[in-house]
Enzyme design. Structure first.
Site, PDB file in Angstrom:
ATOM      1  CB  CYS A 227      -1.040  -0.402   5.133  1.00 39.38           C
ATOM      2  SG  CYS A 227       0.648  -0.952   4.773  1.00 39.38           S
TER       3      CYS A 227
ATOM      4  CD  GLU B 143      -1.431  -2.323   2.049  1.00 36.10           C
ATOM      5  OE1 GLU B 143      -2.255  -3.011   2.655  1.00 36.10           O
ATOM      6  OE2 GLU B 143      -0.193  -2.580   2.044  1.00 36.10           O
TER       7      GLU B 143
ATOM      8  CB  CYS C  71      -0.561  -3.003   9.202  1.00 34.55           C
ATOM      9  SG  CYS C  71       0.330  -1.695   8.321  1.00 34.55           S
TER      10      CYS C  71
ATOM     11  CB  ALA D 173      19.793 -27.863   5.727  1.00 31.26           C
TER      12      ALA D 173
END
Length: 212
Positions: free
Chosen positions: A92, A59, A82, A171
């Site tokens: 935002c 945004e 948000c 991993a």
């Protein structure tokens, strides 16, 4: 414009926002990949997706790009804007309000502490029309890892052949404390990691840590 035409346009423009976000999957952690499309009078005036590294948000890129054309426009956003920022910067929701956006269409509501419905609530209190849930199933893949981390503290783990769209490869030794290893990755901001088929994937599945 008829209701049927509006509904068709809504689906088309939200589909575009979802496509923008999907193109950024695996590049935006610790934040989710979000797409934003701003439309005025049936024309796209600006669009953006969360930048690599998670900032700027979609945004806060799309609104300045739209400029004065944002006033009275509709914003299609794949995740609830948000209501606050962990950094203390402009949220935002405020970007959309200050720009004079008239209507906001949201695919998925954000359960994080910085949204949790507050973004939508702030927009509605400002007099904006807000709709949620459009194409939510299509947008779900964008946020499955992010929501998993919010709920468990761990990134989601899936089997993949090439890792496309994932934050990183996981991993570890199959004999390791895998839950603890994943917690560490969650604390570092990872949301969605992958493993290839084999012993590690089997160990993760046996411990309930693999999402099929």
């Amino acid at each position: 414009m008829t209701d049927a035409q509006q509904a068709s346009d809504d689906i088309r423009f939200m589909g575009r926002a979802i496509a923008l976000a999907k193109a950024r999957m695996g590049q935006t952690w610790p934040n989710p990949a979000v797409g934003c499309v701003i439309v005025r009078n049936g024309e796209v005036v600006a669009e953006a997706a969360t930048a690599p590294g998670g900032r700027p948000h979609a945004e806060e890129q799309a609104v300045p790009a739209a400029g004065d054309r944002a006033r009275g426009a509709t914003a299609y956003v794949t995740m609830e804007p948000c209501g606050a920022r962990s950094s203390g910067r402009t949220s935002c929701s405020n970007y959309l309000m200050d720009a004079g956006i008239a209507r906001v269409v949201v695919a998925a509501v954000d359960p994080s502490p910085f949204a949790a419905g507050r973004g939508v609530e702030r927009l509605r209190k400002a007099g904006m029309e807000v709709e949620t849930g459009l194409l939510a199933p299509d947008a779900a893949v964008l946020y499955e890892g992010y929501l998993h981390r919010v709920e468990t503290g761990r990134p989601m783990v899936r089997i993949s052949e090439d890792g496309a769209g994932f934050d990183a490869r996981f991993a570890a030794s199959p004999k390791a404390d895998l839950a603890t290893e994943l917690k560490r990755l969650g604390e570092a901001g990872y949301t969605r990691v992958w493993v290839g088929p084999g012993d590690l994937a089997d160990a993760l599945a046996a411990q309930g840590l693999l999402t099929r």
